[in-house]
Structure formats: C-alpha cells, structure tokens
Design a protein around this motif. Sequence first.
Motif, short mmCIF file in Angstrom:
data_model
loop_
_atom_site.label_atom_id
_atom_site.label_comp_id
_atom_site.label_asym_id
_atom_site.label_seq_id
_atom_site.Cartn_x
_atom_site.Cartn_y
_atom_site.Cartn_z
N ASP A 97 33.62 32.47 41.92
CA ASP A 97 33.14 32.80 43.26
C ASP A 97 32.60 34.23 43.35
OD1 ASP A 97 35.47 34.12 42.97
OD2 ASP A 97 36.54 33.15 44.62
N ARG A 98 32.29 34.82 42.20
CA ARG A 98 31.69 36.15 42.27
C ARG A 98 30.50 36.26 41.31
NH1 ARG A 98 33.78 39.10 37.95
NH2 ARG A 98 35.36 37.90 36.87
N VAL A 99 29.62 37.22 41.58
CA VAL A 99 28.44 37.42 40.76
C VAL A 99 28.85 37.94 39.38
CG1 VAL A 99 26.43 38.93 40.49
CG2 VAL A 99 26.88 37.84 42.69
N LEU A 100 28.22 37.44 38.33
CA LEU A 100 28.46 37.97 36.99
C LEU A 100 27.18 38.60 36.45
CD1 LEU A 100 30.37 35.05 35.19
CD2 LEU A 100 31.36 37.08 36.27
N HIS A 101 27.33 39.75 35.80
CA HIS A 101 26.20 40.38 35.10
C HIS A 101 26.44 40.21 33.62
CE1 HIS A 101 24.35 42.19 38.60
NE2 HIS A 101 25.57 42.45 39.05
N THR A 102 25.62 39.40 32.96
CA THR A 102 25.85 39.07 31.56
C THR A 102 24.59 39.33 30.74
OG1 THR A 102 25.00 36.81 31.63
CG2 THR A 102 27.25 37.14 32.41
N TYR A 103 24.72 39.12 29.42
CA TYR A 103 23.51 39.20 28.60
C TYR A 103 22.58 38.02 28.90
CZ TYR A 103 25.84 35.83 25.49
OH TYR A 103 26.46 34.72 24.99
N GLY A 150 21.71 37.52 31.92
CA GLY A 150 21.18 37.92 33.21
C GLY A 150 22.21 37.77 34.33
N MET A 151 21.71 37.83 35.57
CA MET A 151 22.59 37.75 36.73
C MET A 151 22.90 36.28 37.02
SD MET A 151 21.71 38.98 40.58
CE MET A 151 22.88 39.97 41.47
N LEU A 152 24.20 35.97 37.06
CA LEU A 152 24.61 34.59 37.32
C LEU A 152 25.28 34.54 38.68
CD1 LEU A 152 25.99 33.75 33.75
CD2 LEU A 152 23.77 33.10 34.73
N LEU A 153 24.67 33.76 39.58
CA LEU A 153 25.16 33.70 40.95
C LEU A 153 26.43 32.84 41.03
CD1 LEU A 153 21.73 33.18 42.76
CD2 LEU A 153 22.95 35.31 42.34
N PRO A 154 27.29 33.12 42.04
CA PRO A 154 28.54 32.38 42.16
C PRO A 154 28.30 30.89 42.49
CG PRO A 154 28.40 34.14 43.81
CD PRO A 154 27.13 34.16 43.05
N GLY A 155 29.33 30.10 42.26
CA GLY A 155 29.27 28.68 42.61
C GLY A 155 28.13 27.95 41.92
N CYS A 156 27.88 28.28 40.66
CA CYS A 156 26.77 27.69 39.89
C CYS A 156 25.47 27.78 40.70
CB CYS A 156 27.07 26.24 39.51
SG CYS A 156 28.46 26.11 38.37
N GLY A 157 25.22 28.94 41.28
CA GLY A 157 24.05 29.14 42.14
C GLY A 157 22.73 29.25 41.40
N LYS A 195 37.79 44.85 38.58
CA LYS A 195 36.70 44.18 39.28
C LYS A 195 37.01 44.04 40.77
CE LYS A 195 32.83 41.82 38.55
NZ LYS A 195 31.72 42.14 37.70
N HIS A 196 38.27 43.76 41.11
CA HIS A 196 38.62 43.53 42.51
C HIS A 196 39.26 44.76 43.15
CE1 HIS A 196 37.66 39.24 42.26
NE2 HIS A 196 38.17 39.31 41.04
N ASN A 197 39.33 45.84 42.38
CA ASN A 197 39.90 47.08 42.88
C ASN A 197 41.29 46.88 43.48
OD1 ASN A 197 39.93 49.79 43.35
ND2 ASN A 197 38.85 49.66 45.31
N ILE A 198 42.15 46.23 42.71
CA ILE A 198 43.52 45.97 43.15
C ILE A 198 44.49 46.50 42.09
CG2 ILE A 198 43.05 43.99 44.64
CD1 ILE A 198 43.59 42.14 42.31
N SER A 199 45.80 46.55 42.43
CA SER A 199 46.72 47.14 41.47
C SER A 199 47.82 46.19 41.02
CB SER A 199 47.33 48.42 42.05
OG SER A 199 47.92 48.13 43.29
N ALA A 200 47.77 44.92 41.46
CA ALA A 200 48.79 43.97 40.99
C ALA A 200 48.23 42.55 41.01
CB ALA A 200 50.03 44.05 41.86
N LEU A 201 48.75 41.75 40.07
CA LEU A 201 48.37 40.34 40.00
C LEU A 201 49.64 39.51 39.91
CD1 LEU A 201 45.73 40.54 37.09
CD2 LEU A 201 45.18 40.16 39.49
N PRO A 202 49.84 38.55 40.81
CA PRO A 202 50.95 37.61 40.61
C PRO A 202 50.66 36.77 39.37
CG PRO A 202 50.12 37.50 42.87
CD PRO A 202 49.14 38.31 42.08
N VAL A 203 51.71 36.54 38.55
CA VAL A 203 51.56 35.68 37.38
C VAL A 203 52.04 34.29 37.79
CG1 VAL A 203 52.14 35.40 34.95
CG2 VAL A 203 52.13 37.70 35.96
N VAL A 204 51.20 33.28 37.65
CA VAL A 204 51.57 31.94 38.13
C VAL A 204 51.58 30.93 36.99
CG1 VAL A 204 50.70 32.31 40.47
CG2 VAL A 204 49.16 31.41 38.72
#
Lengths: 130, 502
Positions: free
Chosen positions: B168-174, B176-183, B468-477
């Motif tokens: 659900d987020r934009v990717l910048h790859t070799y 090119g730019m890949l839009l979210p949701g297989c856009g 990438k999300h500018n956060i400091s913790a991730l729940p491990v599930v």
Amino acid sequence: MKLLVTFSRKEGKKPIIAQVVRDTGVLVNVERAVIDSSEGEALIDIPDESCRVVKDKLADLGASVRILEEEISLDENECVDCGACISICPQEVFSFDEEFRLRVDAKRCVLCGRCIEICPHRALSRRIES
Amino acid sequence: MKKTIHQINERIRDGNARVVTAEEMPALVAELGEEGALAEVDVVTTGTFGAMCSSGGFFNFGHADPPIRMERVWLNDVEAYAGLAAVDAYLGATQQSTTREENYGGAHVIEDFIAGKAVELRAISRGTDCYPRRTINTDLLLDNLNQAIMCNPRNGYQRYNAASNSTDRVLHTYMGMLLPGCGNVTYSGAGLLNPISNDPHFRVIGSGVPCLLGGAAGMVIGEGTQASPAAGFGTLMVTADMKQMDTEYIRAATMTGYGVTLYVGLGIPIPILDIETVRSTAVRDEDIWVDILDYGIPSRDRPSLGKVNYAMLKSGRLEINGEEVRISSLSSLRKARRVASELKKWIESGKMVVCLPTRRIDPARRAGPMRETAQGPRVLEIMDRRVITISEDEPIRDAAKKLLKGETNHLPVINGKGVLVGIVTTYDVSKAVVNPDKISHVRDIMRRRVITTTTDEPVDIAVRKLEKHNISALPVVDKEFHVVGMLTAMDLGKLFGGRWLK
C-alpha cells in the motif's frame, strides 16, 4: 483554463470553492489541492469563458488567484523515449505514438511533479507556458 | 540448404547482402517460408537500448611527470577502482559521486567523456621510489586518454521480469516507480529485437562476434555474468572503444530513490546460415514470456502476479486482478529500432562483416543464488519477548498506567480473541489528555493501521520498515496476528553487543 488559488484559513474554515460554485453557477473541477491548518492551495479547472466571474468571486472571498502559466516541458535532447513517465502520471499526459516516440499532452497536466521526480533522464521540467 | 559464413561475407563485401531487422524477419518468414527466407536473407540485425547497470570502462591516463602510482582515483568526484597498474582504472557505471550522490555517477562521467566534455581527474598515492608523486589533479578530454575501453560484464539480458507492487505504499526501484495496489506495471527489454532472443541456443552469438555497442563497432567477449540461458535469462559480456561511441546510443540516467545507471545501445548481427537460424530469428513478441514479479516482497524469490508476453507489454495496458493498469517501459523501443537499423546500414555498406564464435557460450548454464555461510540476525533473536498489551475496550487511563508500569512507549491493542487490532503510544495518550473531548477508551485513540514484523524476518527488513514509516517500534506477530513480542529501536542496540559484531 487552470487557476491556482491560494487562501488563508486563519479567519475560520470558509468553504470558498463551494461558495464560488453556488454563487456563480460555474462547475469547478478541483485537480489538485493542498490544505493545512493555516492555508490552502488549489488548482482548479474552469471553462475559459467563466474565468472572469470565477476569478472576481474568489478575490471577493479573500483568495488570491493567478492563471497558471507553467506547464510540463519535455527536453527532447535528453528524452530517450523510454516511457517511464507513462504509467505513473495520474492525468494520462504521456503516451506513445505509433513509432514509440513519447507524446506529451501538456493541457491535461496538473503539475503534480511526479514525472519530473522520476524521469530517469531528467528530461521533464516545469516551464512558463509559451 | 546451408550457407557458409564466407559466402555471407562475400555478399557483404560485394554490397549484395540482404539484411533485415529482427522486426522485419517474422513477416518475411511467413511470406517466403523457412527455405525461402534462408535463400533470401543473409543477416538479421538485432538491437536493444535500456538500463544496463553492469557496465563500465577501463581507462589508461598516461604517465604524469614526476610519475604517480595512483592508488585512489576520482573522475568528477566519482571513485574508480585503481587496484590495477599505476595509471589504469576501472570506472563502474553505478558508482555515485561523493558530492552529488544519485544525481551524478560513473555513467555520467562516461557520457560526459563521450560528449567531448572535460572531466576532472583526481588521484592520491603514498609515493614510492619509482613513483614519488603523491597527488594529481588535472582536466582530461577523452582524446587525452591512451585508452577508454568500455567493458560491460553483463549486458543484453535475454529478457527481464516485469514489475508491480502489491503493497500500500509507493516503491522506488531499479524497475522505476511502482504505484501501490498494483497501480502500474513496468518492464525493460526490446522483445523480438533482443539479440539473444534471436539466438537462444547461442549457435552464432559467442566470443569474438561483432556488435554495435554505444554506437561503436565492438565485440562480444563471451558469456555475461549471472548468465542463466537454461532458464531463458542469457547475458553477454561486451566491449568497444569509447572513443568511437556516440551519446545517441549511450546515456546516463538515475532511477530516483535507487541510483545511477547507464542506458546502453547494443545490437548484434545474426548470420542466417541454416534453417535453425531462420527459425530462431523469426521469433515474435508473442513468443517471449516473462513473469510480473511483486516488488513489494523484499525477498530474492519474489512471487509472480502472472505471466505476460512482450506483445502485451508493448500494448501499454494490462489487466491485473481484474483491473486495467498502465504499463511503463523503462527501455526505449524507438532507440532499439535505431540500433538495429544502424547495424543494418553498417552491414549493407560493408562497414561490418560477420563471423562465428571463436568460443561458444554454454546454453545449458544456470545461475545459482549466493551460498551464505552465516545468516544475518532475525527479529526473533533481538526482539523484546515481554509483551504488554491492552484491550480496545479499556479506558485511556489504564493505557497510561500500563505504559508507565511497563516503562514502554508502545502498547499493542488486542481484541477479545487476542488478535492485534491497533497500537497506542505515549504520544497518543498525552494527546488525549490535552484534548479530552468525548473520547474515553483505547479504541478512540488507537491507530488501526499497524506496521508489524514477524519472528523470522531479517532485522534489516524490519529496520527498513521503521525508517520508511518513521516509527520506533514494531509489534512482532505470528500467523494468527497474535502479538509474540515487540521490536523497538532500543532492541537494535543488541546488534552492537553479542555475536553479530564480528
């Protein structure tokens, strides 16, 4: 015709564009808008003949308005006709002609800037409309 | 019927050779039949023009006076590898400038040289009895160099997977730019014009065979690195003199958010010797299939979202998951055609003749993954197993208490079944205290879009999520979305102790 409208939100959150539509009866197409707690900027598209009345009404409501003079511009010396821009443009400005040469329909552009950022050959820029 | 390479070269020298491009060949074979095409056509020219990261060149700068043994070398602030003799260096296309980062790199230096621009050479040395000099700084043109030999370890990929992005987020790859949701979908490659696709069993392409590289007459050295022709992914190592190149066929580029690369024009003439070469050069875009890989999965083995052929890719639109999306090519078909037609001119005019490989490329070769003797850290090994959660029905006050007692800043929120449904931070609680309004329960302030990790995820991938999300913790599930641990920025400190610091 495209107008760039900027307005302050300090005196409360007036629905400026809705007001213009209601008062003038002109159907306004909002193509891009960035609005935060203190100010806003919207790029609107309106029929050429309604320019005057919409512009005046917006000015009455305290917004500053200018006709958008910039457009997307392609440097043909840098462009290699790869087409990286084609699929990422929300306005479908870019396409290939039958010889796979890049075609630019600048009139559709709302200057979101995405193609400028990603063009591998840095061939796209904003420039003042000629 | 068969033809020899000598017969074909005689016809080229006499100016009588019939040369067609790989795009013209399928229709010709359909019209004349295989035997007819064999009698009629002498050479099929191929062409491709796209980003080929594995490119670069050897430079010899000549000796300065007093002489220097250059140990580290920069060209326009882009470092070249100088672990060679005194005044030799290899500049890689993707090496980035120390000052301008992804806006300028080895590829740009190569393009500037070929365009006739001056390039600043800077080098340092510790000084020896035979090479006393310690520094040098000079401006050079391509003409001032003894040699500037492009030598690309991996060019002309037979085909390459198309790319999309299910996250659900934009990717910048070799890719090119890949839009979210297989856009969108991106691809690279010239399809039926690709050299190896016209000779997939390497019957005529191999060491010593001529090619057009960057506008110069060059040569195939042999198998390219990472070649996997048995899987349909052959590659070539190629070389040519940069002094004969033309920026029409060689261009520096930047894949935004990824880095510098070089767009290379490469074409190889295929001599039509027998029925097999007629068949292989009659390849159509419809015959060349690739997977659309999901670049949202940060793993070597990315899942496929479906198969497409080059005719579908060149059509510009495609259906994925029932929705029509637009396709971007990253390579240039127009330029690939120009390469093939330029090569056609060269052969028609006798500027280039053909030859058979002096050493054949093994078509059965298959590239393997890296053997890893030590595994990098996984989330399991550094995560905090002490999990303090809160239910979405509890009052905000209880959340505050738990945060204080647990000395933590993040509380995963679970529903009645113990499934993760949100997260609250000390910031969310403080905000609720400042603006009490009508909210009273955890449910009202929690963030529902939680970025998570799993126990077996490499720590590097988890760190990328934090950044990438500018956060400091991730729940491990786990698989059922039960919280089994927390990975916080503090846990990353463990990497600097223990066994990972070797």
